[in-house]
Design a protein around this motif. Structure first.
Motif, PDB file in Angstrom:
ATOM      1  N   PRO A 112       0.828  -1.222   0.000  1.00  0.00           N
ATOM      2  CA  PRO A 112       0.000   0.000   0.000  1.00  0.00           C
ATOM      3  C   PRO A 112       0.858   1.267   0.000  1.00  0.00           C
ATOM      4  O   PRO A 112       1.968   1.277   0.508  1.00  0.00           O
ATOM      5  CB  PRO A 112      -0.809  -0.105   1.295  1.00  0.00           C
ATOM      6  CG  PRO A 112      -0.277  -1.243   2.050  1.00  0.00           C
ATOM      7  CD  PRO A 112       0.688  -1.999   1.208  1.00  0.00           C
ATOM      8  N   LYS A 113       0.315   2.300  -0.610  1.00  0.00           N
ATOM      9  CA  LYS A 113       0.971   3.608  -0.598  1.00  0.00           C
ATOM     10  C   LYS A 113       0.386   4.413   0.544  1.00  0.00           C
ATOM     11  O   LYS A 113      -0.824   4.429   0.752  1.00  0.00           O
ATOM     12  CB  LYS A 113       0.709   4.349  -1.902  1.00  0.00           C
ATOM     13  CG  LYS A 113       1.343   3.715  -3.106  1.00  0.00           C
ATOM     14  CD  LYS A 113       1.006   4.493  -4.355  1.00  0.00           C
ATOM     15  CE  LYS A 113       1.513   3.772  -5.582  1.00  0.00           C
ATOM     16  NZ  LYS A 113       1.022   4.380  -6.813  1.00  0.00           N
ATOM     17  N   PHE A 114       1.255   5.081   1.269  1.00  0.00           N
ATOM     18  CA  PHE A 114       0.814   5.910   2.374  1.00  0.00           C
ATOM     19  C   PHE A 114       0.957   7.373   1.991  1.00  0.00           C
ATOM     20  O   PHE A 114       1.877   7.748   1.271  1.00  0.00           O
ATOM     21  CB  PHE A 114       1.633   5.611   3.629  1.00  0.00           C
ATOM     22  CG  PHE A 114       1.386   4.232   4.170  1.00  0.00           C
ATOM     23  CD1 PHE A 114       0.341   4.001   5.037  1.00  0.00           C
ATOM     24  CD2 PHE A 114       2.166   3.164   3.767  1.00  0.00           C
ATOM     25  CE1 PHE A 114       0.091   2.727   5.527  1.00  0.00           C
ATOM     26  CE2 PHE A 114       1.931   1.887   4.247  1.00  0.00           C
ATOM     27  CZ  PHE A 114       0.885   1.668   5.127  1.00  0.00           C
ATOM     28  N   GLY A 115       0.028   8.187   2.469  1.00  0.00           N
ATOM     29  CA  GLY A 115       0.059   9.617   2.193  1.00  0.00           C
ATOM     30  C   GLY A 115       1.112  10.321   3.023  1.00  0.00           C
ATOM     31  O   GLY A 115       1.837   9.718   3.809  1.00  0.00           O
ATOM     32  N   ARG A 116       1.176  11.632   2.872  1.00  0.00           N
ATOM     33  CA  ARG A 116       2.174  12.435   3.587  1.00  0.00           C
ATOM     34  C   ARG A 116       2.023  12.310   5.096  1.00  0.00           C
ATOM     35  O   ARG A 116       2.988  12.352   5.828  1.00  0.00           O
ATOM     36  CB  ARG A 116       2.059  13.894   3.174  1.00  0.00           C
ATOM     37  CG  ARG A 116       2.617  14.144   1.807  1.00  0.00           C
ATOM     38  CD  ARG A 116       2.859  15.595   1.531  1.00  0.00           C
ATOM     39  NE  ARG A 116       2.012  16.495   2.300  1.00  0.00           N
ATOM     40  CZ  ARG A 116       1.321  17.486   1.791  1.00  0.00           C
ATOM     41  NH1 ARG A 116       1.359  17.711   0.507  1.00  0.00           N
ATOM     42  NH2 ARG A 116       0.600  18.266   2.554  1.00  0.00           N
ATOM     43  N   ASN A 117       0.788  12.147   5.564  1.00  0.00           N
ATOM     44  CA  ASN A 117       0.569  12.050   7.010  1.00  0.00           C
ATOM     45  C   ASN A 117       0.658  10.624   7.540  1.00  0.00           C
ATOM     46  O   ASN A 117       0.350  10.358   8.688  1.00  0.00           O
ATOM     47  CB  ASN A 117      -0.778  12.665   7.390  1.00  0.00           C
ATOM     48  CG  ASN A 117      -1.953  11.920   6.773  1.00  0.00           C
ATOM     49  OD1 ASN A 117      -1.759  10.951   6.043  1.00  0.00           O
ATOM     50  ND2 ASN A 117      -3.148  12.375   7.038  1.00  0.00           N
TER      51      ASN A 117
END
Length: 125
Positions: A112-117
């Motif tokens: 999975p890709k995680f966002g900036r936060n």
């Protein structure tokens, strides 16, 4: 010192893998019955969440009870699931065409890709 195996990180890793696997199968089963792509639940974040669940379970067992056999078999099992996911990708592309390509374009295959936060983004499929 008395150590409860239910408090170890390996136990919780296996437990989390089992929960992910169970949740993934639920969404996959219902999508397959309707002949749809599974895009809800864990499939919002990754296309093969059930395999991540399997790997987490076995990795937890490997950490809890490491043996030469489990150490040797773990990378083989991971490679087999990666290979299986690639084969399933081809089948899904054939079965669902552009809908699959659109889903695959925004949803990672296995990681999975995680966002900036640090949070998982919401996929509106």
């Amino acid at each position: 010192m008395d150590h409860d195996h239910h408090e170890t990180p390996s136990f919780w890793r296996s437990r989390a893998g089992l929960a992910l696997l169970s949740k993934s199968w639920h969404f996959l089963y219902h999508a397959q019955r309707r002949h749809h792509i599974a895009t809800a639940g864990p499939y919002r974040w990754v296309r093969h969440s059930q395999y991540i669940g399997f790997v987490a379970i076995v990795f937890g067992f490997l950490l809890q009870w490491p043996t030469l056999l489990t150490l040797a078999m773990f990378p083989v099992m991971v490679a087999m699931y990666v290979r299986l996911s690639i084969m399933e990708e081809r089948e899904s592309k054939q079965a669902f065409g552009q809908a699959w390509l659109d889903y695959a374009a925004v949803t990672p295959q296995l990681i999975p890709k995680f966002g900036r936060n640090g949070a998982l983004p919401v996929n509106n499929h």
